[in-house]
Scaffold this motif. Structure first.
Motif, mmCIF file in Angstrom:
data_model
loop_
_atom_site.group_PDB
_atom_site.id
_atom_site.type_symbol
_atom_site.label_atom_id
_atom_site.label_comp_id
_atom_site.label_asym_id
_atom_site.label_seq_id
_atom_site.Cartn_x
_atom_site.Cartn_y
_atom_site.Cartn_z
ATOM 1 N N GLY A 129 0.834 -1.147 0.043
ATOM 2 C CA GLY A 129 -0.073 0.115 0.000
ATOM 3 C C GLY A 129 0.800 1.265 0.044
ATOM 4 N N ILE A 130 2.020 1.248 0.835
ATOM 5 C CA ILE A 130 2.814 2.369 1.094
ATOM 6 C C ILE A 130 3.478 2.508 -0.563
ATOM 7 N N ALA A 131 3.893 1.645 -1.145
ATOM 8 C CA ALA A 131 4.769 1.657 -2.488
ATOM 9 C C ALA A 131 3.571 1.917 -3.327
ATOM 10 N N SER A 132 2.374 1.698 -3.376
ATOM 11 C CA SER A 132 1.401 2.199 -4.383
ATOM 12 C C SER A 132 1.076 3.592 -4.214
ATOM 13 N N VAL A 136 4.323 3.470 -7.113
ATOM 14 C CA VAL A 136 5.335 2.170 -7.537
ATOM 15 C C VAL A 136 4.353 1.150 -7.527
ATOM 16 N N MET A 137 4.289 0.316 -8.659
ATOM 17 C CA MET A 137 3.543 -0.934 -8.607
ATOM 18 C C MET A 137 4.380 -2.110 -8.297
ATOM 19 N N ARG A 143 10.338 -5.748 -3.501
ATOM 20 C CA ARG A 143 10.133 -5.240 -2.469
ATOM 21 C C ARG A 143 10.260 -3.520 -2.535
ATOM 22 N N PHE A 144 9.636 -2.841 -1.630
ATOM 23 C CA PHE A 144 9.708 -1.296 -1.803
ATOM 24 C C PHE A 144 10.956 -0.809 -0.932
ATOM 25 N N GLY A 150 14.669 10.117 -0.429
ATOM 26 C CA GLY A 150 13.299 9.835 -0.449
ATOM 27 C C GLY A 150 12.541 9.383 -1.884
ATOM 28 N N ALA A 151 13.552 9.300 -2.715
ATOM 29 C CA ALA A 151 13.113 8.791 -4.100
ATOM 30 C C ALA A 151 13.203 7.283 -4.025
ATOM 31 N N VAL A 152 12.339 6.624 -4.790
ATOM 32 C CA VAL A 152 12.230 5.088 -4.890
ATOM 33 C C VAL A 152 13.299 4.441 -5.739
ATOM 34 N N GLN A 153 13.646 3.447 -5.347
ATOM 35 C CA GLN A 153 14.683 2.637 -6.240
ATOM 36 C C GLN A 153 13.915 1.479 -6.986
#
Length: 153
Positions: A129-132, A136-137, A143-144, A150-153
């Motif tokens: 849920g946090i990733a979404s 981020v799907m 894994r998120f 703070g950016a997503v990998q």
């Protein structure tokens, strides 16, 4: 059988099968959060948001009663509460590590297994849920992870 009677029967069956009681839930919640509050990774996340721990612990006892015993005591929105948190897979892994340790220390094996199985599902759901919420799907098994910026990998 009414809905309330059905819920009571389910709760009684789980209690009989696992040995879980409300007192055990209270011991587990308090023991687990004692670990969280002294953990270098998780303590800052909680301390930034919780100033009065007693209401939080009471709410978590109601949550775990609902999760473990199907008691219906908890009425809240855990996903909404967790969405803005600056957490990722590493936090959930640590949360599970501490929860599993507390359950193992404080509960008989059958009860610990019951709690841990549910904790793993909760962690996976919250992480997804946090990733979404961050756009981020995640693919199955993915894994998120957040970068330091703070950016997503």
């Amino acid at each position: 059988m009414t809905g309330a009677e059905r819920r009571q029967a389910i709760t009684a069956e789980i209690m009989e099968r696992t040995g879980i009681t409300e007192a055990m839930i209270e011991r587990l919640v308090h023991g687990f959060y004692a670990k969280v509050r002294s953990d270098p990774m998780l303590a800052p996340v909680f301390e930034a948001r919780i100033t009065d721990w007693e209401p939080h612990l009471q709410q978590m006892c109601a949550f775990w009663s609902s999760v473990a015993l199907m008691s219906g005591r908890y009425h809240g929105t855990p996903m909404v509460k967790h969405m803005p948190l600056p957490v990722d897979a590493g936090h959930f892994d640590r949360w599970l590590e501490l929860f599993e340790a507390a359950a193992s220390e404080l509960c008989p094996p059958v009860a610990a297994d019951h709690f841990v199985e549910r904790a793993r599902r909760i962690a996976a759901s919250l992480e997804l849920g946090i990733a979404s919420g961050q756009g981020v799907m995640l693919a199955p098994g993915e894994r998120f992870r957040r970068r330091e910026t703070g950016a997503v990998q």
